[in-house]
Write a protein that holds these residues in place. Sequence first.
Motif, mmCIF file in Angstrom:
data_model
loop_
_atom_site.group_PDB
_atom_site.id
_atom_site.type_symbol
_atom_site.label_atom_id
_atom_site.label_comp_id
_atom_site.label_asym_id
_atom_site.label_seq_id
_atom_site.Cartn_x
_atom_site.Cartn_y
_atom_site.Cartn_z
ATOM 1 N N GLU A 127 0.736 -1.290 -0.013
ATOM 2 C CA GLU A 127 0.408 -0.182 0.169
ATOM 3 C C GLU A 127 0.954 1.239 -0.224
ATOM 4 O O GLU A 127 1.631 0.942 1.135
ATOM 5 C CB GLU A 127 -0.965 0.217 0.987
ATOM 6 C CG GLU A 127 -2.227 0.817 1.009
ATOM 7 C CD GLU A 127 -2.800 0.642 2.957
ATOM 8 O OE1 GLU A 127 -4.087 2.432 2.590
ATOM 9 O OE2 GLU A 127 -2.826 -0.032 2.823
ATOM 10 N N GLY A 128 -0.092 2.138 -1.142
ATOM 11 C CA GLY A 128 1.369 3.566 -1.092
ATOM 12 C C GLY A 128 1.851 2.949 -1.971
ATOM 13 O O GLY A 128 3.515 4.391 -1.570
ATOM 14 N N SER A 129 2.554 2.184 -2.375
ATOM 15 C CA SER A 129 3.964 2.332 -2.873
ATOM 16 C C SER A 129 4.400 1.474 -4.440
ATOM 17 O O SER A 129 2.747 1.092 -4.649
ATOM 18 C CB SER A 129 5.189 0.641 -2.401
ATOM 19 O OG SER A 129 6.909 1.118 -2.746
ATOM 20 N N ASN A 130 4.488 2.016 -5.171
ATOM 21 C CA ASN A 130 4.707 2.133 -6.786
ATOM 22 C C ASN A 130 5.347 -0.214 -7.215
ATOM 23 O O ASN A 130 4.993 -0.872 -7.772
ATOM 24 C CB ASN A 130 4.743 2.177 -7.862
ATOM 25 C CG ASN A 130 4.313 3.365 -8.060
ATOM 26 O OD1 ASN A 130 2.619 3.377 -7.562
ATOM 27 N ND2 ASN A 130 4.962 4.805 -8.220
#
Length: 249
Positions: A127-130
């Motif tokens: 979550e919150g990261s590519n």
Amino acid sequence: MTSPSAPATVVLVHGAFADASSYAAVVPLLLAEGLGVVVPAVPNRSLTGDSASMASVVRAIPGPVILVGHSYGGAVITVAGAEENVRALVYLAGYALEKGESLGELQGRFPASPLADALVGTPFPAEGSNEPGVDVSVDPEAFPAVFAEGVDPDLARVLAVSQRPLAARAFGEAAPVAAWRTKPSWGLVATEDRTINPDVQRYGYRRAGMTTTEIASSHLVMLAHPREVADLIREVVAATDPSGAVDRH
């Protein structure tokens, strides 16, 4: 404010590749002693995040806490144990980190255990990261011998396919605090452990000045030797009870 004479609640923190059910054989023994018990689920996402999660559980308990951590759960209680109402720490075949130290750094001081060759990495959406995260688990075929020797074989096979992985990032995170510096601590060494080198356990416990016990057991000491684990926890509850109300015999 927590009353120092209030009865303690035992909070059992599981480790990596396991879940709260790893304490299933110990909980009935503690409950039979009249002890309050809480066995929360650890997210196993990051050391700091997992410690914060367990700290929130501890803060919600209206009284003193005996915080017990197995394996990676030892690293978690090293941080979460700084909470004001934690009366004592108990490490079961666990990591006792120093402030500023990571799991990888502590393990790196000693020869690797057979676990190293049995680990499997699986990507997961972070979550919150590519970039995906990586979940680390134990090869189910290797699990019984590496992780659960001495546990009922049928149960070991179930545990192997229901294990809770640990995010790889947790291995490299430094502990922001070492609660054993300010809290009385006990450590149990599993001398036949093939998951965490027993010398890693001994080193951490000795460095912390813990009261240490050794038992001929595999890593899942709570399932292989539940009576001995329950007895140790009961001893810690009694030894740290300022009122003297807990039976010490």
